[in-house]
Design a protein around this motif. Structure first.
Motif, PDB file in Angstrom:
ATOM      1  N   TRP A 132       1.773   7.073  -1.001  1.00 47.48           N
ATOM      2  CA  TRP A 132       2.613   8.188  -1.431  1.00 47.48           C
ATOM      3  C   TRP A 132       1.961   8.951  -2.577  1.00 47.48           C
ATOM      4  O   TRP A 132       2.026  10.187  -2.634  1.00 47.48           O
ATOM      5  CB  TRP A 132       4.001   7.703  -1.833  1.00 47.48           C
ATOM      6  N   ASP A 133       1.351   8.245  -3.500  1.00 45.03           N
ATOM      7  CA  ASP A 133       0.665   8.899  -4.613  1.00 45.03           C
ATOM      8  C   ASP A 133      -0.444   9.821  -4.085  1.00 45.03           C
ATOM      9  O   ASP A 133      -0.569  10.967  -4.518  1.00 45.03           O
ATOM     10  CB  ASP A 133       0.081   7.855  -5.573  1.00 45.03           C
ATOM     11  N   ALA A 134      -1.230   9.335  -3.128  1.00 46.28           N
ATOM     12  CA  ALA A 134      -2.296  10.152  -2.539  1.00 46.28           C
ATOM     13  C   ALA A 134      -1.715  11.363  -1.815  1.00 46.28           C
ATOM     14  O   ALA A 134      -2.256  12.477  -1.911  1.00 46.28           O
ATOM     15  CB  ALA A 134      -3.135   9.305  -1.590  1.00 46.28           C
ATOM     16  N   GLU A 135      -0.615  11.178  -1.104  1.00 50.19           N
ATOM     17  CA  GLU A 135       0.027  12.281  -0.382  1.00 50.19           C
ATOM     18  C   GLU A 135       0.531  13.349  -1.346  1.00 50.19           C
ATOM     19  O   GLU A 135       0.344  14.547  -1.130  1.00 50.19           O
ATOM     20  CB  GLU A 135       1.179  11.749   0.475  1.00 50.19           C
ATOM     21  N   ILE A 136       1.176  12.921  -2.409  1.00 52.48           N
ATOM     22  CA  ILE A 136       1.688  13.865  -3.413  1.00 52.48           C
ATOM     23  C   ILE A 136       0.543  14.645  -4.044  1.00 52.48           C
ATOM     24  O   ILE A 136       0.611  15.864  -4.186  1.00 52.48           O
ATOM     25  CB  ILE A 136       2.515  13.117  -4.483  1.00 52.48           C
ATOM     26  N   ARG A 137      -0.511  13.950  -4.408  1.00 50.82           N
ATOM     27  CA  ARG A 137      -1.667  14.633  -5.006  1.00 50.82           C
ATOM     28  C   ARG A 137      -2.289  15.634  -4.033  1.00 50.82           C
ATOM     29  O   ARG A 137      -2.659  16.746  -4.425  1.00 50.82           O
ATOM     30  CB  ARG A 137      -2.703  13.615  -5.462  1.00 50.82           C
ATOM     31  N   ALA A 138      -2.388  15.269  -2.766  1.00 51.23           N
ATOM     32  CA  ALA A 138      -2.966  16.173  -1.764  1.00 51.23           C
ATOM     33  C   ALA A 138      -2.097  17.416  -1.592  1.00 51.23           C
ATOM     34  O   ALA A 138      -2.618  18.540  -1.495  1.00 51.23           O
ATOM     35  CB  ALA A 138      -3.132  15.443  -0.431  1.00 51.23           C
ATOM     36  N   ARG A 139      -0.800  17.229  -1.575  1.00 50.82           N
ATOM     37  CA  ARG A 139       0.104  18.373  -1.415  1.00 50.82           C
ATOM     38  C   ARG A 139       0.055  19.284  -2.635  1.00 50.82           C
ATOM     39  O   ARG A 139       0.063  20.516  -2.496  1.00 50.82           O
ATOM     40  CB  ARG A 139       1.532  17.896  -1.164  1.00 50.82           C
ATOM     41  N   ASP A 177       0.806  -1.213   0.000  1.00 48.83           N
ATOM     42  CA  ASP A 177       0.000   0.000   0.000  1.00 48.83           C
ATOM     43  C   ASP A 177       0.844   1.270   0.000  1.00 48.83           C
ATOM     44  O   ASP A 177       0.303   2.375  -0.107  1.00 48.83           O
ATOM     45  CB  ASP A 177      -0.923   0.015   1.230  1.00 48.83           C
ATOM     46  N   ALA A 178       2.154   1.140   0.114  1.00 51.43           N
ATOM     47  CA  ALA A 178       3.015   2.316   0.231  1.00 51.43           C
ATOM     48  C   ALA A 178       2.961   3.192  -1.010  1.00 51.43           C
ATOM     49  O   ALA A 178       2.853   4.418  -0.905  1.00 51.43           O
ATOM     50  CB  ALA A 178       4.448   1.896   0.518  1.00 51.43           C
ATOM     51  N   GLU A 179       3.038   2.599  -2.185  1.00 45.78           N
ATOM     52  CA  GLU A 179       3.039   3.406  -3.410  1.00 45.78           C
ATOM     53  C   GLU A 179       1.737   4.184  -3.549  1.00 45.78           C
ATOM     54  O   GLU A 179       1.743   5.373  -3.864  1.00 45.78           O
ATOM     55  CB  GLU A 179       3.270   2.531  -4.643  1.00 45.78           C
ATOM     56  N   ALA A 180       0.626   3.546  -3.279  1.00 45.86           N
ATOM     57  CA  ALA A 180      -0.667   4.231  -3.363  1.00 45.86           C
ATOM     58  C   ALA A 180      -0.765   5.342  -2.315  1.00 45.86           C
ATOM     59  O   ALA A 180      -1.287   6.422  -2.587  1.00 45.86           O
ATOM     60  CB  ALA A 180      -1.808   3.233  -3.189  1.00 45.86           C
TER      61      ALA A 180
END
Length: 77
Positions: free
Chosen positions: A43-50, A38-41
């Protein structure tokens, strides 16, 4: 017959800096545990939120020079 640690160390010391860093990464990855599926997903969500927060003006930014000065004061150089 495998090489001794001393012989390997001598070989490593003869490598270029870039080659030593690449070797260190390989060795580091050998001891890395199994990847979190689940780490890649996450991080992807975190990047999009930022990025969204930045685009919407919800984050305070500072000029690069100010960041650099703060970093040098905090960590030294």
């Amino acid at each position: 017959m495998p090489k001794t640690l001393e012989a390997i160390t001598q070989d490593v010391l003869e490598l270029s800096r870039a080659q030593r860093l690449a070797l260190a990464r390989i060795i580091f990855d050998l001891d890395d545990g199994p990847a979190d599926p689940d780490a890649e997903a996450a991080w992807d969500a975190e990047i999009r939120a930022r990025l969204k927060a930045y685009d919407e003006g919800q984050v305070e930014t500072i000029p690069y020079e100010a960041f650099r000065e703060q970093t040098e004061r905090r960590f030294g150089r």
